[in-house]
Design a protein around this motif. Structure first.
Motif, mmCIF file in Angstrom:
data_model
loop_
_atom_site.group_PDB
_atom_site.id
_atom_site.type_symbol
_atom_site.label_atom_id
_atom_site.label_comp_id
_atom_site.label_asym_id
_atom_site.label_seq_id
_atom_site.Cartn_x
_atom_site.Cartn_y
_atom_site.Cartn_z
ATOM 1 N N VAL A 265 -6.023 6.803 -3.074
ATOM 2 C CA VAL A 265 -7.004 5.735 -3.370
ATOM 3 C C VAL A 265 -8.347 6.540 -3.822
ATOM 4 O O VAL A 265 -8.399 7.724 -3.679
ATOM 5 N N ARG A 266 -8.716 5.858 -4.897
ATOM 6 C CA ARG A 266 -10.074 6.412 -5.353
ATOM 7 C C ARG A 266 -11.192 5.263 -5.117
ATOM 8 O O ARG A 266 -10.938 4.064 -5.410
ATOM 9 N N SER B 75 -13.085 -0.456 0.304
ATOM 10 C CA SER B 75 -13.695 -0.031 -1.260
ATOM 11 C C SER B 75 -12.704 0.537 -1.966
ATOM 12 O O SER B 75 -12.548 1.765 -2.153
ATOM 13 N N ILE B 76 -11.944 -0.051 -2.733
ATOM 14 C CA ILE B 76 -11.093 0.597 -3.495
ATOM 15 C C ILE B 76 -10.869 0.154 -5.049
ATOM 16 O O ILE B 76 -11.420 -1.124 -5.561
ATOM 17 N N PHE B 77 -11.142 1.284 -5.867
ATOM 18 C CA PHE B 77 -11.245 0.871 -7.350
ATOM 19 C C PHE B 77 -9.735 1.117 -7.755
ATOM 20 O O PHE B 77 -9.459 0.169 -8.593
ATOM 21 N N GLN C 24 -15.044 2.630 2.771
ATOM 22 C CA GLN C 24 -13.960 3.035 3.564
ATOM 23 C C GLN C 24 -12.761 2.008 3.217
ATOM 24 O O GLN C 24 -12.715 1.035 2.966
ATOM 25 N N VAL C 25 -11.541 2.690 3.282
ATOM 26 C CA VAL C 25 -10.244 2.117 2.942
ATOM 27 C C VAL C 25 -9.373 1.942 4.349
ATOM 28 O O VAL C 25 -9.286 3.021 5.091
ATOM 29 N N GLN C 26 -8.739 1.027 4.620
ATOM 30 C CA GLN C 26 -7.918 0.680 5.712
ATOM 31 C C GLN C 26 -6.571 0.327 5.165
ATOM 32 O O GLN C 26 -6.364 -0.385 4.285
ATOM 33 N N LEU C 27 -5.477 0.795 5.720
ATOM 34 C CA LEU C 27 -4.003 0.408 5.634
ATOM 35 C C LEU C 27 -3.487 -0.328 6.723
ATOM 36 O O LEU C 27 -3.710 0.182 7.853
ATOM 37 N N VAL C 28 -3.030 -1.564 6.598
ATOM 38 C CA VAL C 28 -2.707 -2.459 7.636
ATOM 39 C C VAL C 28 -1.135 -2.651 7.620
ATOM 40 O O VAL C 28 -0.702 -3.118 6.535
ATOM 41 N N GLU C 29 -0.289 -1.983 8.474
ATOM 42 C CA GLU C 29 1.131 -2.222 8.331
ATOM 43 C C GLU C 29 1.507 -3.352 9.210
ATOM 44 O O GLU C 29 0.963 -3.794 10.526
ATOM 45 N N SER C 30 2.691 -3.925 8.929
ATOM 46 C CA SER C 30 3.164 -5.128 9.783
ATOM 47 C C SER C 30 4.784 -5.148 9.473
ATOM 48 O O SER C 30 5.311 -4.592 8.377
#
Length: 121
Positions: free
Chosen positions: A99-100, A27-29, A1-7
């Motif tokens: 993302v992959r 999980s980012i390749f 799983q991939v998450q994006l966190v903004e600030s």
């Protein structure tokens, strides 16, 4: 799983500046393009800017010359430097990334939760 966190969102006076950050984790390749969208109250979500993994950029006409998008591939992070802010820039800003998870995996799009930018007149 991939998450994006903004600030980096917040309240600023017209003419001021803010810098948004968005960090991808999980999980980012590989990350292809990254970008920022925004959605003002009562309006559709619109593209603000995007950037390829090679650094090519694209901007909405309304922010050209005022906003700058950049990325740090080593940190899986994209930034949006916003200068000369106007009240019409008020919106929730969303980060997105293509993302992959592995070499032969297909790319999929991930969105952040959004960060509110309010520009007072």
């Amino acid at each position: 799983q991939v998450q994006l966190v903004e600030s980096g969102g917040g309240l600023v006076e017209a003419g001021g500046s803010l810098r948004l950050s968005c960090a991808a984790s999980g999980s980012i390749f590989r990350i292809n393009s990254m970008g920022w969208y925004r959605q003002a109250p009562g309006k559709q979500r619109e593209l603000v800017a995007n950037i390829s993994n090679g650094g090519s950029t694209n901007y909405a006409d309304s922010v050209k010359g005022r906003f700058t998008i950049s990325r740090d591939n080593a940190k899986n992070t994209v930034y949006l430097q916003m200068n000369s802010l106007k009240p019409e820039d008020t919106a929730v800003y969303y980060c997105t990334a293509l993302v992959r998870n592995c070499l032969l995996c297909p790319y999929f799009e991930v969105w952040g939760q959004g960060t509110l930018v309010t520009v007072s007149s």
